[in-house]
Motif scaffolding. Structure first.
Motif, PDB file in Angstrom:
ATOM      1  N   PHE A 205       0.903  -1.258  -0.009  1.00  0.00           N
ATOM      2  CA  PHE A 205      -0.118  -0.172  -0.134  1.00  0.00           C
ATOM      3  C   PHE A 205       0.789   1.126   0.013  1.00  0.00           C
ATOM      4  N   ALA A 206       1.964   1.392   0.885  1.00  0.00           N
ATOM      5  CA  ALA A 206       2.746   2.420   0.820  1.00  0.00           C
ATOM      6  C   ALA A 206       3.600   2.502  -0.299  1.00  0.00           C
ATOM      7  N   LEU A 207       4.148   1.618  -0.900  1.00  0.00           N
ATOM      8  CA  LEU A 207       4.940   1.685  -2.144  1.00  0.00           C
ATOM      9  C   LEU A 207       4.042   2.292  -3.014  1.00  0.00           C
ATOM     10  N   THR A 208       2.690   1.892  -3.464  1.00  0.00           N
ATOM     11  CA  THR A 208       1.592   2.337  -4.392  1.00  0.00           C
ATOM     12  C   THR A 208       1.314   3.862  -4.120  1.00  0.00           C
ATOM     13  N   PHE A 209       1.046   4.006  -2.689  1.00  0.00           N
ATOM     14  CA  PHE A 209       0.633   5.488  -2.491  1.00  0.00           C
ATOM     15  C   PHE A 209       2.033   6.287  -2.663  1.00  0.00           C
ATOM     16  N   ASP A 210       3.253   5.880  -2.539  1.00  0.00           N
ATOM     17  CA  ASP A 210       4.332   6.627  -2.947  1.00  0.00           C
ATOM     18  C   ASP A 210       4.382   6.964  -4.254  1.00  0.00           C
ATOM     19  N   ARG A 211       4.277   5.969  -5.252  1.00  0.00           N
ATOM     20  CA  ARG A 211       4.439   6.098  -6.744  1.00  0.00           C
ATOM     21  C   ARG A 211       3.449   7.221  -6.995  1.00  0.00           C
ATOM     22  N   ILE A 212       2.122   7.257  -6.518  1.00  0.00           N
ATOM     23  CA  ILE A 212       1.282   8.371  -6.685  1.00  0.00           C
ATOM     24  C   ILE A 212       1.655   9.786  -6.326  1.00  0.00           C
ATOM     25  N   THR A 213       2.160  10.060  -5.172  1.00  0.00           N
ATOM     26  CA  THR A 213       2.777  11.282  -4.826  1.00  0.00           C
ATOM     27  C   THR A 213       4.160  11.540  -5.531  1.00  0.00           C
ATOM     28  N   ASN A 214       5.023  10.655  -5.825  1.00  0.00           N
ATOM     29  CA  ASN A 214       6.286  10.931  -6.543  1.00  0.00           C
ATOM     30  C   ASN A 214       5.876  11.231  -7.860  1.00  0.00           C
ATOM     31  N   GLY A 215       4.893  10.708  -8.525  1.00  0.00           N
ATOM     32  CA  GLY A 215       4.584  11.269  -9.882  1.00  0.00           C
ATOM     33  C   GLY A 215       3.760  12.575  -9.823  1.00  0.00           C
ATOM     34  N   LEU A 216       2.959  12.700  -8.896  1.00  0.00           N
ATOM     35  CA  LEU A 216       2.134  14.108  -9.071  1.00  0.00           C
ATOM     36  C   LEU A 216       2.912  15.314  -8.545  1.00  0.00           C
TER      37      LEU A 216
ATOM     38  N   ALA B 259      12.603  17.855   4.313  1.00  0.00           N
ATOM     39  CA  ALA B 259      13.239  17.680   5.412  1.00  0.00           C
ATOM     40  C   ALA B 259      12.099  17.409   6.981  1.00  0.00           C
ATOM     41  N   ALA B 260      11.123  18.150   6.792  1.00  0.00           N
ATOM     42  CA  ALA B 260      10.131  18.016   7.775  1.00  0.00           C
ATOM     43  C   ALA B 260       9.399  16.805   7.914  1.00  0.00           C
ATOM     44  N   ALA B 261       9.173  16.327   6.424  1.00  0.00           N
ATOM     45  CA  ALA B 261       8.290  15.078   6.418  1.00  0.00           C
ATOM     46  C   ALA B 261       9.080  13.726   6.872  1.00  0.00           C
ATOM     47  N   ILE B 262      10.324  13.871   6.484  1.00  0.00           N
ATOM     48  CA  ILE B 262      11.561  12.840   6.935  1.00  0.00           C
ATOM     49  C   ILE B 262      11.422  12.779   8.487  1.00  0.00           C
ATOM     50  N   ALA B 263      11.471  14.108   9.243  1.00  0.00           N
ATOM     51  CA  ALA B 263      11.447  13.984  10.485  1.00  0.00           C
ATOM     52  C   ALA B 263      10.264  13.559  11.282  1.00  0.00           C
ATOM     53  N   LEU B 264       8.841  13.746  10.525  1.00  0.00           N
ATOM     54  CA  LEU B 264       7.753  13.240  11.244  1.00  0.00           C
ATOM     55  C   LEU B 264       7.492  11.773  10.869  1.00  0.00           C
ATOM     56  N   LEU B 265       8.256  11.322   9.695  1.00  0.00           N
ATOM     57  CA  LEU B 265       8.117   9.819   9.598  1.00  0.00           C
ATOM     58  C   LEU B 265       8.896   9.183  10.652  1.00  0.00           C
ATOM     59  N   LEU B 266      10.099   9.843  10.977  1.00  0.00           N
ATOM     60  CA  LEU B 266      10.885   8.968  11.977  1.00  0.00           C
ATOM     61  C   LEU B 266      10.349   9.000  13.261  1.00  0.00           C
ATOM     62  N   VAL B 267       9.448  10.243  13.798  1.00  0.00           N
ATOM     63  CA  VAL B 267       8.984  10.239  15.009  1.00  0.00           C
ATOM     64  C   VAL B 267       7.896   9.189  15.057  1.00  0.00           C
TER      65      VAL B 267
ATOM     66  N   PHE C 109       3.031   5.873   9.250  1.00  0.00           N
ATOM     67  CA  PHE C 109       4.302   5.318   8.378  1.00  0.00           C
ATOM     68  C   PHE C 109       3.812   5.555   6.838  1.00  0.00           C
ATOM     69  N   ALA C 110       2.719   4.803   6.476  1.00  0.00           N
ATOM     70  CA  ALA C 110       2.363   4.731   5.066  1.00  0.00           C
ATOM     71  C   ALA C 110       1.964   5.989   4.616  1.00  0.00           C
TER      72      ALA C 110
END
Length: 424
Positions: A263-274, A300-308, A316-317
């Protein structure tokens, strides 16, 4: 604008989008094949991740030569060849049992093939769309970022049902054929089809710079360093995504009725494309450097939140999608700002040199990130590196790149004006 010209360039954009989607899976679903390939080859994760590095290095380090060949010969034939090589890499990888065999098939053929297609199509779009350069490059780059969205779940299901060998063979044939057929309709614009780039307050060049001269400028090397840093951070996530999802204990959780990892990989492809056409369009409006500063700081902010929130599968997804939305725009912003700065005449070859930064980033993003994890026993140092690179690149975009480029373009306009014959 002539109606036929308008229709023709949108057709070219559509064909370029399809070809890019067809060659995106070798990079973006690689993480799904790591577990079965480790079992077959007996390699460790850091050893196997060199396949990913070989793919990106060959995709990028040969791109100046590939760009030259595309400019010199037929774009459609070269791009079709690239699509076929990419598919062939998967078909051959299904038939090897050793680590070196994986390097020589998946790494070698997919790397060379995807590089030809990627550089060739970006080079065509900056020529067809001088008035909407950021948007057009963003659209085809979105094809590369989102193409794997269509294949992630089918590949994941086929891996479970039939094993990785059958999956690589079937999808290698299908994706290679689709990319080659789309490429056969591509061509460069004729002289009477090239639109002038709109004047935008010294935002675009008034003269073309050949690769040899471009490589002598500090401005190019600043762009190269910035793209290297952004590529490194993004590829650390792309190459190791499944590994740290399993380490955080969220890979097999059920979210929204789906297994979290695919699910995360598919969602990431959508956002990575848009993100690519979106930020390309934004940069057409507010400027490339301003857009870079905003997007890179957001990552940078998104990575920090992902880590938290790394142990919450829902967070995470969803946050991984935000990370990719704030990263994928580098593939529309950097080729656009490069062509704005150094002109369209040598655009394909020039971008080939800048695209090599992606290859350097893959050295750190794949095996070195895995090595850091192996030594430290944690992904936290890797995340800290990504955040630091993002913040530094955002600062460079606004406070260093912007004034340097303004000075370069101002000098270019002065040289162009002085070269004009005096009025009688």
């Amino acid at each position: 604008m002539d109606t036929n010209l308008s229709r023709q360039r949108w057709i070219q954009l559509g064909l370029g989008l399809v070809a890019m989607m067809a060659i995106s899976s070798p990079q973006y679903v690689w993480t799904l094949f790591t577990k079965p390939l480790i079992a077959t080859t007996g390699a460790s994760l850091p050893q196997l991740q060199w396949t990913f590095t070989i793919l990106i290095v060959l995709q990028t380090f040969f791109s100046p030569v590939q760009g030259y060949l595309i400019d010199r010969f037929s774009p459609k034939l070269m791009i079709a060849l690239g699509a076929i090589l990419s598919g062939l890499g998967w078909v051959l990888a299904a038939r090897v049992d050793t680590l070196w065999g994986v390097y020589a098939t998946y790494g070698l053929f997919c790397g060379l093939g995807t590089g030809i297609v990627y550089v060739g199509i970006v080079g065509l779009m900056v020529k067809w769309f001088p008035d909407r350069r950021g948007f057009a490059v963003g659209v085809v780059a979105a094809g590369y970022g989102m193409g794997a969205m269509l294949s992630t779940f089918p590949i994941s299901d086929m891996l479970t049902a039939s094993g990785y060998r059958h999956t690589l063979t079937v999808f290698g044939i299908v994706l290679g054929a689709v990319g080659a057929l789309a490429a056969l309709g591509l061509r460069a614009p004729r002289a009477d089809e090239v639109l002038p780039a709109p004047a935008r307050n010294l935002s675009t060049c008034v003269h073309d710079t050949a690769p040899k001269e471009m490589l002598k400028t500090p401005l190019f090397w600043l762009m190269f360093a910035m793209m290297t840093m952004m590529s490194t951070g993004g590829l650390m996530v792309v190459a190791n995504f499944a590994s740290f999802a399993r380490d955080f204990g969220v890979a097999d959780a059920i979210i929204f009725g789906f297994v979290a990892l695919p699910f995360a990989l598919t969602f990431d492809r959508i956002t990575n494309g848009l993100t690519r056409p979106f930020f390309g369009w934004v940069s057409d409006k507010i400027g490339r450097e301003n857009t870079m500063g905003i997007a890179f700081a957001a990552e940078a902010a998104a990575i920090a939140l992902l880590l938290v929130f790394r142990e919450n599968p829902y967070a995470f997804a969803l946050l991984s999608g935000v990370v990719f939305f704030a990263w994928g725009e580098i593939f529309s912003l950097f080729p656009s700002i490069l062509t704005d700065t150094f002109g369209t005449k040598h655009a394909t070859t020039n971008y080939g040199f800048l695209y090599m930064a992606q290859g350097i980033g893959s050295l750190f993003g794949g095996p070195i990130a895995a090595w850091i994890y192996l030594v430290q026993g944690s992904w936290l140092p890797v995340f800290a590196i990504i955040i630091t690179l993002d913040v530094l690149t955002a600062i460079l975009a606004y406070f260093v790149l912007k004034p340097m480029r303004r000075n370069w373009l101002g000098l270019g306009e002065t040289r162009a004006m002085s070269a004009k014959p005096a009025m009688a």
